[in-house]
Enzyme design. Sequence first.
Site, PDB file in Angstrom:
ATOM      1  N   CYS A 121     -20.197 -18.429  84.668  1.00 38.76           N
ATOM      2  CA  CYS A 121     -21.604 -18.872  84.670  1.00 38.76           C
ATOM      3  C   CYS A 121     -21.740 -20.389  84.612  1.00 38.76           C
ATOM      4  O   CYS A 121     -22.825 -20.923  84.839  1.00 38.76           O
ATOM      5  CB  CYS A 121     -22.353 -18.229  83.512  1.00 38.76           C
ATOM      6  SG  CYS A 121     -22.305 -16.438  83.575  1.00 38.76           S
ATOM      7  N   HIS A 261     -28.821 -21.907  82.148  1.00 40.42           N
ATOM      8  CA  HIS A 261     -28.253 -20.669  82.690  1.00 40.42           C
ATOM      9  C   HIS A 261     -29.087 -19.463  82.245  1.00 40.42           C
ATOM     10  O   HIS A 261     -29.471 -19.357  81.078  1.00 40.42           O
ATOM     11  CB  HIS A 261     -26.809 -20.527  82.212  1.00 40.42           C
ATOM     12  CG  HIS A 261     -26.211 -19.213  82.593  1.00 40.42           C
ATOM     13  ND1 HIS A 261     -26.229 -18.750  83.893  1.00 40.42           N
ATOM     14  CD2 HIS A 261     -25.607 -18.248  81.847  1.00 40.42           C
ATOM     15  CE1 HIS A 261     -25.657 -17.555  83.927  1.00 40.42           C
ATOM     16  NE2 HIS A 261     -25.279 -17.232  82.709  1.00 40.42           N
ATOM     17  N   ASN A 291     -29.056 -11.987  85.450  1.00 37.49           N
ATOM     18  CA  ASN A 291     -27.987 -12.997  85.376  1.00 37.49           C
ATOM     19  C   ASN A 291     -27.164 -12.933  86.660  1.00 37.49           C
ATOM     20  O   ASN A 291     -26.391 -12.000  86.860  1.00 37.49           O
ATOM     21  CB  ASN A 291     -27.116 -12.712  84.146  1.00 37.49           C
ATOM     22  CG  ASN A 291     -25.996 -13.728  83.978  1.00 37.49           C
ATOM     23  OD1 ASN A 291     -25.781 -14.581  84.839  1.00 37.49           O
ATOM     24  ND2 ASN A 291     -25.279 -13.620  82.866  1.00 37.49           N
TER      25      ASN A 291
HETATM   26  O1  UT7 Z   1     -23.638 -15.193  81.164  1.00 36.75           O
HETATM   27  C1  UT7 Z   1     -22.627 -15.026  80.222  1.00 36.75           C
HETATM   28  C2  UT7 Z   1     -22.336 -13.576  80.111  1.00 36.75           C
HETATM   29  N1  UT7 Z   1     -23.053 -12.744  79.238  1.00 36.75           N
HETATM   30  C3  UT7 Z   1     -23.990 -13.081  78.306  1.00 36.75           C
HETATM   31  O2  UT7 Z   1     -24.406 -14.192  78.106  1.00 36.75           O
HETATM   32  C4  UT7 Z   1     -24.502 -11.917  77.481  1.00 36.75           C
HETATM   33  C5  UT7 Z   1     -24.825 -12.315  76.064  1.00 36.75           C
HETATM   34  N2  UT7 Z   1     -25.255 -11.162  75.278  1.00 36.75           N
HETATM   35  C6  UT7 Z   1     -26.424 -10.548  75.428  1.00 36.75           C
HETATM   36  O3  UT7 Z   1     -27.229 -10.917  76.277  1.00 36.75           O
HETATM   37  C7  UT7 Z   1     -26.762  -9.417  74.466  1.00 36.75           C
HETATM   38  O4  UT7 Z   1     -25.774  -9.338  73.473  1.00 36.75           O
HETATM   39  C8  UT7 Z   1     -26.921  -8.022  75.155  1.00 36.75           C
HETATM   40  C9  UT7 Z   1     -28.176  -8.012  76.021  1.00 36.75           C
HETATM   41  C10 UT7 Z   1     -25.696  -7.704  75.991  1.00 36.75           C
HETATM   42  C11 UT7 Z   1     -27.099  -6.947  74.084  1.00 36.75           C
HETATM   43  O5  UT7 Z   1     -28.191  -7.274  73.255  1.00 36.75           O
HETATM   44  P1  UT7 Z   1     -28.034  -7.268  71.656  1.00 36.75           P
HETATM   45  O6  UT7 Z   1     -29.345  -7.618  71.109  1.00 36.75           O
HETATM   46  O7  UT7 Z   1     -26.875  -8.155  71.313  1.00 36.75           O
HETATM   47  O8  UT7 Z   1     -27.714  -5.753  71.380  1.00 36.75           O
HETATM   48  P2  UT7 Z   1     -26.478  -5.083  70.613  1.00 36.75           P
HETATM   49  O9  UT7 Z   1     -25.296  -5.038  71.506  1.00 36.75           O
HETATM   50  O10 UT7 Z   1     -26.340  -5.688  69.251  1.00 36.75           O
HETATM   51  O11 UT7 Z   1     -27.049  -3.636  70.401  1.00 36.75           O
HETATM   52  C12 UT7 Z   1     -28.205  -3.373  69.579  1.00 36.75           C
HETATM   53  C13 UT7 Z   1     -28.548  -1.904  69.695  1.00 36.75           C
HETATM   54  C14 UT7 Z   1     -27.328  -1.003  69.490  1.00 36.75           C
HETATM   55  O12 UT7 Z   1     -27.785   0.195  68.870  1.00 36.75           O
HETATM   56  P3  UT7 Z   1     -27.616   0.414  67.279  1.00 36.75           P
HETATM   57  O13 UT7 Z   1     -26.152   0.300  67.022  1.00 36.75           O
HETATM   58  O14 UT7 Z   1     -28.409  -0.707  66.646  1.00 36.75           O
HETATM   59  O15 UT7 Z   1     -28.189   1.779  67.069  1.00 36.75           O
HETATM   60  C15 UT7 Z   1     -26.883  -0.693  70.893  1.00 36.75           C
HETATM   61  O16 UT7 Z   1     -26.177   0.514  70.993  1.00 36.75           O
HETATM   62  O17 UT7 Z   1     -29.025  -1.629  71.011  1.00 36.75           O
HETATM   63  C16 UT7 Z   1     -28.195  -0.618  71.627  1.00 36.75           C
HETATM   64  N3  UT7 Z   1     -28.087  -0.952  73.045  1.00 36.75           N
HETATM   65  C17 UT7 Z   1     -28.959  -0.533  73.958  1.00 36.75           C
HETATM   66  N4  UT7 Z   1     -30.045   0.238  73.877  1.00 36.75           N
HETATM   67  C18 UT7 Z   1     -30.746   0.461  75.021  1.00 36.75           C
HETATM   68  C19 UT7 Z   1     -27.148  -1.731  73.643  1.00 36.75           C
HETATM   69  N5  UT7 Z   1     -27.398  -1.805  74.968  1.00 36.75           N
HETATM   70  C20 UT7 Z   1     -28.517  -1.071  75.190  1.00 36.75           C
HETATM   71  C21 UT7 Z   1     -29.283  -0.778  76.340  1.00 36.75           C
HETATM   72  N6  UT7 Z   1     -30.376  -0.013  76.207  1.00 36.75           N
HETATM   73  N7  UT7 Z   1     -28.950  -1.258  77.548  1.00 36.75           N
END
Ligand code: UT7
Length: 338
Positions: A121, A261, A291
């Site tokens: 990125c 980004h 993204n």
């Molecule tokens: O460009 C460089 C590459 N990547 C990035 O910059 C990505 C950076 N990270 C992110 O954007 C975020 O971490 C994500 C969007 C990937 C995830 O968001 P988050 O707020 O960090 O969620 P999390 O992984 O902490 O998950 C929170 C909850 C979990 O459930 P519990 O354990 O709280 O019950 C996940 O299982 O949300 C759940 N979850 C989802 N629910 C619905 C994770 N992904 C999803 C989903 N839909 N797609």
Amino acid sequence: MKRDSSLVTKAAITAVGSYVPEEVLTNHDLEQMVDTNDEWIRSRTGISERRIAKNPQHSTGFMAVKAAQNLCQNNHIDPSTIDLVLVATITPDYQVSSTAPYVATQIGATNAFAFDISAACSGFLYGMSTAASFISSNQYKKVLLIGADKMSSIIDYTDRATCIIFGDGAGAALFEASDNGFGFENAIHGNDGIGREYLNIQEGGSLYPINENTFNAGKHYLNQEGKTVFKYAVKHMAETSKKVIQNNALTAEEIDYVIAHQANKRIIDATTNHLGVAEEKVLTNIHKYGNTTAATLPLLLADFESTFKKGDKLIFTAFGGGFTWGAAYLTWNYDYQN
Ligand code: UT7
């Protein structure tokens, strides 16, 4: 003695172009594919839809060519006058044979040499410094920098942690030697190799070549530990942007636009809150493209080209796999003409 900056040859952006595939993948479409929902995706990422190049022939190279042609045609640029073509991408058409030479040949940049930049990125941002170095050292006068990624080619559409974020697209910017005082000013880049633990394609490289078992386990798809990537991204984009702002003795009020980004709207908000820049100066198009990796910065330039005025002060910042990151200061070189 203070140097008169107007006498220094700078690399100025003189034209931009873009291409995104026609096919739209909405959050509601993703609801049919994985356990997710529109409300979660919009509130956690700011994304409503993204573009996906469904036609297998519409590769990264194809999109990069389209973005470059869009730039050349709209701005009456003769491709044979381009000295260097850079393609920032992590999804090259082939593992061996970089994409940039193909793009240069396809667009008719017959006098250019060409190479790829692999910094995920941060690829376009690293490319800005590369383009500027070739120009300010007086080696070359015209550098075409393209950021292009077909992320859908490396995404597992059963993995809700990755498939909701990414999209496909390409953007291009032409850098030219300029003596009017505007252009690329300076940048700071950084990296931390620990990042490959948290954001990678585990197998298919020289360390773990692909085989039937790894293929069946889906190890050839992009894998990320989102929360960790999120924290590193905010920290490093905020820190390097602040340093660039300080190094150029700028105040938050003096900055006209932040071009950050587009990985997650919450990352953009958290980063720019640290900078104290007013919300309306932070440009976003993540809601419609997601993204697109190396393409996010040039897609912002193309989408907001008509907004920029000659002399506007732009801060760029990016963070990506590796980890790689950085920030750059550029003064805009032209007023938009329809
Ligand atoms: O460009 C460089 C590459 N990547 C990035 O910059 C990505 C950076 N990270 C992110 O954007 C975020 O971490 C994500 C969007 C990937 C995830 O968001 P988050 O707020 O960090 O969620 P999390 O992984 O902490 O998950 C929170 C909850 C979990 O459930 P519990 O354990 O709280 O019950 C996940 O299982 O949300 C759940 N979850 C989802 N629910 C619905 C994770 N992904 C999803 C989903 N839909 N797609």
